[in-house]
Design a protein around this motif. Structure first.
Motif, PDB file in Angstrom:
ATOM      1  N   LEU A   1      -3.746   0.028   2.347  1.00  0.00           N
ATOM      2  CA  LEU A   1      -2.676  -1.501   3.102  1.00  0.00           C
ATOM      3  C   LEU A   1      -3.584  -2.813   2.250  1.00  0.00           C
ATOM      4  O   LEU A   1      -2.828  -2.709   2.030  1.00  0.00           O
ATOM      5  CB  LEU A   1      -2.981  -1.242   4.399  1.00  0.00           C
ATOM      6  CG  LEU A   1      -2.146  -0.286   5.210  1.00  0.00           C
ATOM      7  CD1 LEU A   1      -2.244  -1.091   6.342  1.00  0.00           C
ATOM      8  CD2 LEU A   1      -0.822  -0.489   4.714  1.00  0.00           C
ATOM      9  N   ARG A   2      -5.180  -2.497   2.628  1.00  0.00           N
ATOM     10  CA  ARG A   2      -5.504  -4.362   1.523  1.00  0.00           C
ATOM     11  C   ARG A   2      -5.194  -3.588   0.166  1.00  0.00           C
ATOM     12  O   ARG A   2      -5.510  -4.825  -0.502  1.00  0.00           O
ATOM     13  CB  ARG A   2      -7.186  -4.014   2.190  1.00  0.00           C
ATOM     14  CG  ARG A   2      -7.799  -4.786   2.071  1.00  0.00           C
ATOM     15  CD  ARG A   2      -9.328  -5.204   2.061  1.00  0.00           C
ATOM     16  NE  ARG A   2      -9.636  -4.701   3.993  1.00  0.00           N
ATOM     17  CZ  ARG A   2      -9.857  -3.544   4.142  1.00  0.00           C
ATOM     18  NH1 ARG A   2     -10.465  -2.476   3.584  1.00  0.00           N
ATOM     19  NH2 ARG A   2      -9.818  -3.043   5.111  1.00  0.00           N
ATOM     20  N   ASP A   3      -5.855  -2.691  -0.387  1.00  0.00           N
ATOM     21  CA  ASP A   3      -5.564  -2.855  -2.044  1.00  0.00           C
ATOM     22  C   ASP A   3      -5.177  -2.784  -2.639  1.00  0.00           C
ATOM     23  O   ASP A   3      -4.230  -3.376  -3.553  1.00  0.00           O
ATOM     24  CB  ASP A   3      -6.627  -1.509  -1.875  1.00  0.00           C
ATOM     25  CG  ASP A   3      -7.742  -1.617  -1.466  1.00  0.00           C
ATOM     26  OD1 ASP A   3      -8.233  -2.216  -1.708  1.00  0.00           O
ATOM     27  OD2 ASP A   3      -9.009   0.012  -1.757  1.00  0.00           O
ATOM     28  N   VAL A   4      -3.476  -2.114  -1.799  1.00  0.00           N
ATOM     29  CA  VAL A   4      -2.197  -2.113  -2.298  1.00  0.00           C
ATOM     30  C   VAL A   4      -1.617  -3.122  -2.781  1.00  0.00           C
ATOM     31  O   VAL A   4      -0.187  -3.707  -2.605  1.00  0.00           O
ATOM     32  CB  VAL A   4      -1.465  -0.774  -2.057  1.00  0.00           C
ATOM     33  CG1 VAL A   4       0.265  -0.370  -3.043  1.00  0.00           C
ATOM     34  CG2 VAL A   4      -2.281   0.698  -2.831  1.00  0.00           C
ATOM     35  N   PHE A   5      -0.898  -3.244  -0.732  1.00  0.00           N
ATOM     36  CA  PHE A   5       0.139  -4.532  -0.129  1.00  0.00           C
ATOM     37  C   PHE A   5      -0.889  -5.362   0.307  1.00  0.00           C
ATOM     38  O   PHE A   5       0.458  -6.717   0.858  1.00  0.00           O
ATOM     39  CB  PHE A   5       0.526  -3.917   1.464  1.00  0.00           C
ATOM     40  CG  PHE A   5       1.203  -2.373   1.501  1.00  0.00           C
ATOM     41  CD1 PHE A   5       2.396  -2.300   0.459  1.00  0.00           C
ATOM     42  CD2 PHE A   5       0.616  -1.022   1.079  1.00  0.00           C
ATOM     43  CE1 PHE A   5       3.690  -1.613   0.535  1.00  0.00           C
ATOM     44  CE2 PHE A   5       1.151  -0.377   0.716  1.00  0.00           C
ATOM     45  CZ  PHE A   5       2.941  -0.101   0.314  1.00  0.00           C
ATOM     46  N   ASP A   6      -2.682  -5.813   0.184  1.00  0.00           N
ATOM     47  CA  ASP A   6      -2.830  -6.970   0.589  1.00  0.00           C
ATOM     48  C   ASP A   6      -2.437  -7.222   2.176  1.00  0.00           C
ATOM     49  O   ASP A   6      -2.181  -8.551   1.925  1.00  0.00           O
ATOM     50  CB  ASP A   6      -2.375  -7.855  -0.658  1.00  0.00           C
ATOM     51  CG  ASP A   6      -3.170 -10.036  -0.217  1.00  0.00           C
ATOM     52  OD1 ASP A   6      -4.393  -9.246  -0.223  1.00  0.00           O
ATOM     53  OD2 ASP A   6      -2.688 -10.571  -0.283  1.00  0.00           O
ATOM     54  N   LEU A   7      -2.326  -5.895   2.538  1.00  0.00           N
ATOM     55  CA  LEU A   7      -2.675  -6.410   4.324  1.00  0.00           C
ATOM     56  C   LEU A   7      -3.553  -6.279   5.028  1.00  0.00           C
ATOM     57  O   LEU A   7      -4.113  -5.267   4.632  1.00  0.00           O
ATOM     58  CB  LEU A   7      -1.152  -5.525   4.800  1.00  0.00           C
ATOM     59  CG  LEU A   7      -0.849  -5.961   6.100  1.00  0.00           C
ATOM     60  CD1 LEU A   7      -0.560  -6.989   6.821  1.00  0.00           C
ATOM     61  CD2 LEU A   7       0.165  -4.518   6.120  1.00  0.00           C
ATOM     62  N   GLU A   8      -4.654  -7.067   5.644  1.00  0.00           N
ATOM     63  CA  GLU A   8      -5.264  -6.749   6.923  1.00  0.00           C
ATOM     64  C   GLU A   8      -4.667  -6.294   8.146  1.00  0.00           C
ATOM     65  O   GLU A   8      -3.820  -6.759   8.621  1.00  0.00           O
ATOM     66  CB  GLU A   8      -6.109  -8.294   7.200  1.00  0.00           C
ATOM     67  CG  GLU A   8      -6.811  -8.221   5.964  1.00  0.00           C
ATOM     68  CD  GLU A   8      -8.019  -7.210   5.530  1.00  0.00           C
ATOM     69  OE1 GLU A   8      -8.090  -6.765   5.940  1.00  0.00           O
ATOM     70  OE2 GLU A   8      -7.808  -7.940   3.791  1.00  0.00           O
TER      71      GLU A   8
END
Length: 254
Positions: free
Chosen positions: A230-237
């Motif tokens: 989620l962090r690497d692909v969607f820039d989501l924490e």
């Protein structure tokens, strides 16, 4: 069911998908997920040959997709596109009947079997009370269900859906995803583009994660849906934890 090798798709000078190797498993629900602009819809339209200008290899049921005539391919793959153009002054039932077009004889008349499949699709999408209404007089959500009924009436072993929950309220989204599971249980292979990551994990067996036209990873939700993804692909924490209903992974945005 569907395989690609070194698949590339370009629009003009812009390359959307490059050298993509992919296997869509038979008899499962596969979700294509990824951020906006990752190539999800482009890939879906290429897998069913709406996009014909591609490089590399693309096979359906063990045969190159280029070897199928259009009408023959339409007996194996049905598609609900993201952008829908409704013919003017057409009734709901007539639009659903269009799903039987690949099977019509030279005279273009619906058989008893065709009518039965249309009736079943109307019943499964709960649009019985709309059949005599004009499609252009319906709400966005109602129209979406009518188009889904048309796809169901086509009755193909492979069903592709591009963001099918668009325009649907939450209860109808759940109803649609359960219908997709029911179709899958009847033996159909489903490929669906979804933006709702938790829906993808709850209702789908297989995830294909795209970023910038490439497959980052693929596999079951339990295998691939992680906080680092989620962090690497969607820039989501976010925190990933078990869904209390399905026990599949789900995320909570931080």
């Amino acid at each position: 069911m569907i395989t690609t090798h070194q698949l590339s798709v370009s629009y003009g000078k812009e390359t959307i998908i490059q050298n993509l190797d992919l296997e869509i498993p038979e008899g499962k629900i596969t979700a294509l997920i990824g951020p906006n602009g990752s190539g999800k819809s482009t890939l879906l339209k290429t897998l069913c040959r709406i996009n014909k200008g591609f490089g590399g290899e693309l096979s359906v049921l063990g045969k190159p997709i280029t070897s199928y005539a259009d009408k023959e391919l339409a007996k194996y793959i049905s598609l609900l596109p993201q952008v829908l153009t409704t013919p003017e002054d057409i009734t709901v039932r007539r639009l659903v009947e269009y799903g039987r077009s690949p099977y019509l004889s030279y005279w273009g008349k619906l058989s008893l079997e065709d009518h039965q499949k249309v009736d079943r699709a109307i019943e499964e999408t709960h649009i019985q009370d709309l059949v005599d209404k004009k499609v252009d007089a319906l709400s966005g959500g109602q129209r979406q269900r009518v188009w889904i009924a048309m796809v169901l009436a086509q009755d193909t072993p492979i069903v592709m859906l591009d963001e099918p929950t668009t325009y649907l309220d939450l209860s109808h989204q759940v109803e649609l995803m359960k219908l997709i599971q029911k179709l899958n249980a009847s033996g159909k292979t489903i490929i669906v583009v979804l933006h709702d990551l938790n829906q993808a994990c709850r209702y789908c067996d297989h995830l294909v994660v795209l970023k910038s036209g490439e497959v980052v990873t693929s596999g079951s939700p339990e295998e691939v849906f992680t906080e680092s993804l989620l962090r690497d692909v969607f820039d989501l924490e976010a925190v990933v934890m078990p869904d209390p209903v399905s026990n599949k992974p789900m995320c909570i945005n931080l």
